[in-house]
Enzyme design. Sequence first.
Site, PDB file in Angstrom:
ATOM      1  N   ASP A 194      -2.871   2.589  -6.102  1.00 26.13           N
ATOM      2  CA  ASP A 194      -1.857   2.667  -5.042  1.00 26.13           C
ATOM      3  C   ASP A 194      -1.755   1.433  -4.148  1.00 26.13           C
ATOM      4  O   ASP A 194      -1.045   1.471  -3.133  1.00 26.13           O
ATOM      5  CB  ASP A 194      -2.113   3.906  -4.171  1.00 26.13           C
ATOM      6  CG  ASP A 194      -3.456   3.867  -3.474  1.00 26.13           C
ATOM      7  OD1 ASP A 194      -4.330   3.091  -3.904  1.00 26.13           O
ATOM      8  OD2 ASP A 194      -3.638   4.619  -2.499  1.00 26.13           O
ATOM      9  N   GLU A 195      -2.432   0.355  -4.483  1.00 21.57           N
ATOM     10  CA  GLU A 195      -2.290  -0.849  -3.653  1.00 21.57           C
ATOM     11  C   GLU A 195      -2.535  -2.105  -4.472  1.00 21.57           C
ATOM     12  O   GLU A 195      -3.255  -2.092  -5.471  1.00 21.57           O
ATOM     13  CB  GLU A 195      -3.228  -0.802  -2.444  1.00 21.57           C
ATOM     14  CG  GLU A 195      -4.692  -0.730  -2.782  1.00 21.57           C
ATOM     15  CD  GLU A 195      -5.584  -0.780  -1.539  1.00 21.57           C
ATOM     16  OE1 GLU A 195      -5.290  -1.563  -0.613  1.00 21.57           O
ATOM     17  OE2 GLU A 195      -6.581  -0.022  -1.508  1.00 21.57           O
TER      18      GLU A 195
ATOM     19  N   ASP B 264       0.860  -1.183   0.000  1.00 19.43           N
ATOM     20  CA  ASP B 264       0.000   0.000   0.000  1.00 19.43           C
ATOM     21  C   ASP B 264       0.897   1.234   0.000  1.00 19.43           C
ATOM     22  O   ASP B 264       1.678   1.449   0.930  1.00 19.43           O
ATOM     23  CB  ASP B 264      -0.897  -0.020   1.247  1.00 19.43           C
ATOM     24  CG  ASP B 264      -2.005   1.011   1.184  1.00 19.43           C
ATOM     25  OD1 ASP B 264      -2.165   1.651   0.130  1.00 19.43           O
ATOM     26  OD2 ASP B 264      -2.711   1.178   2.200  1.00 19.43           O
TER      27      ASP B 264
END
Length: 365
Positions: free
Chosen positions: A108-109, A14
């Site tokens: 983003d993850e 993350d």
Amino acid sequence: MSVDLPIRKIIHVDMDAFYASVEQMDNPDLKGKPVAVGGSEKRGVISAASYEARKFGVKSAMAGNLASKLCPDLIFVKPRFDRYTEISKKIRRIFHEYTDLVEPLSLDEAYLDVTENKKGNPSASLLAKEIRERILNEIGLTASAGISINKFIAKVASDYNKPNGQKTVNPEEVIQFLEQLDIRKFYGVGKVTAEKMYQKGIFTGWDLKQKSLEYLDENFGKSGRYYYHVVRGIHNSEVKPNRIRKSLAAERTFSENLSSEVFMLEKLEHIAEEVSRRLRKSNVAGKTVTLKIKYSDFTLHTRSKTLPYFMSDKHIILDTAKDLLYQEKLNTSVRLLGISLSNLNTETKKTQEQKSVSVQLKFEF
């Protein structure tokens, strides 16, 4: 002791305050300062907040005017999604050097299954550390990671030592970790559900574990079974590299509330055009159009209509959204409109089959 279970070595990576961190990286003048991506002092909703801003209570999905009151020195920056996508692709290229089993959740993850990996390294913890170091050295951003036997625990663990940290929950530590976990930390337990659980005396994983499956089904509906299993460390969802998109949407928050349907139709045309563009870019089509309306008092209503055929044409999407707009009388002025398309033709495609891994309960992590 060994048991035959589909235990895997899963890493959840993350990125730390991704949008805001990209802005600070690209503009050195923003480094060390409270930054909000999206929104403004007057209107709009924040997409992301830097850690400097979070110290004041500023967070994503917060109204810009409230954020500016909490942090008077807050700097608002317009989002640059093309740039975030560019950086995200670079990060994913790093992931794929370790495993092909990468399931992005957003820009983003992502989940990585490294049970068997391209580096031949049996330690998922060391792999996570190496991946994070490469993201920092090659791209310039920090990332946090959670490592454990399944996706649920890995995701919970990735939030433990943020920012720029990681946490491993070894197989023999899983039960104790979950029993001590605050119920608010359980992935899938939102604010409303947490309050309901508090009212029923459920504050930790241990409290949740004392409730029967019947009790959870009765009080939490279809989510009850999920809660019953995850608190016992059971979550057999595999990392799916070809994650199927289930919907596609676009929305706009307006600088001034709209009270006339004439002005709303003009805005809807632009939103429908954006949805259509995204559909064509992704080469998908859908049957169900949903109109999202957020009123000036922040109440949220949705209206949906399913057509008998797949479509991606702007004019059909717009005409359907218009029908939904006129379906009921508007309560008050409107601050946000959105259109989403679901029931996509991607849902008919087959996902790859992946093998469950039978391993010993204690193994190098």
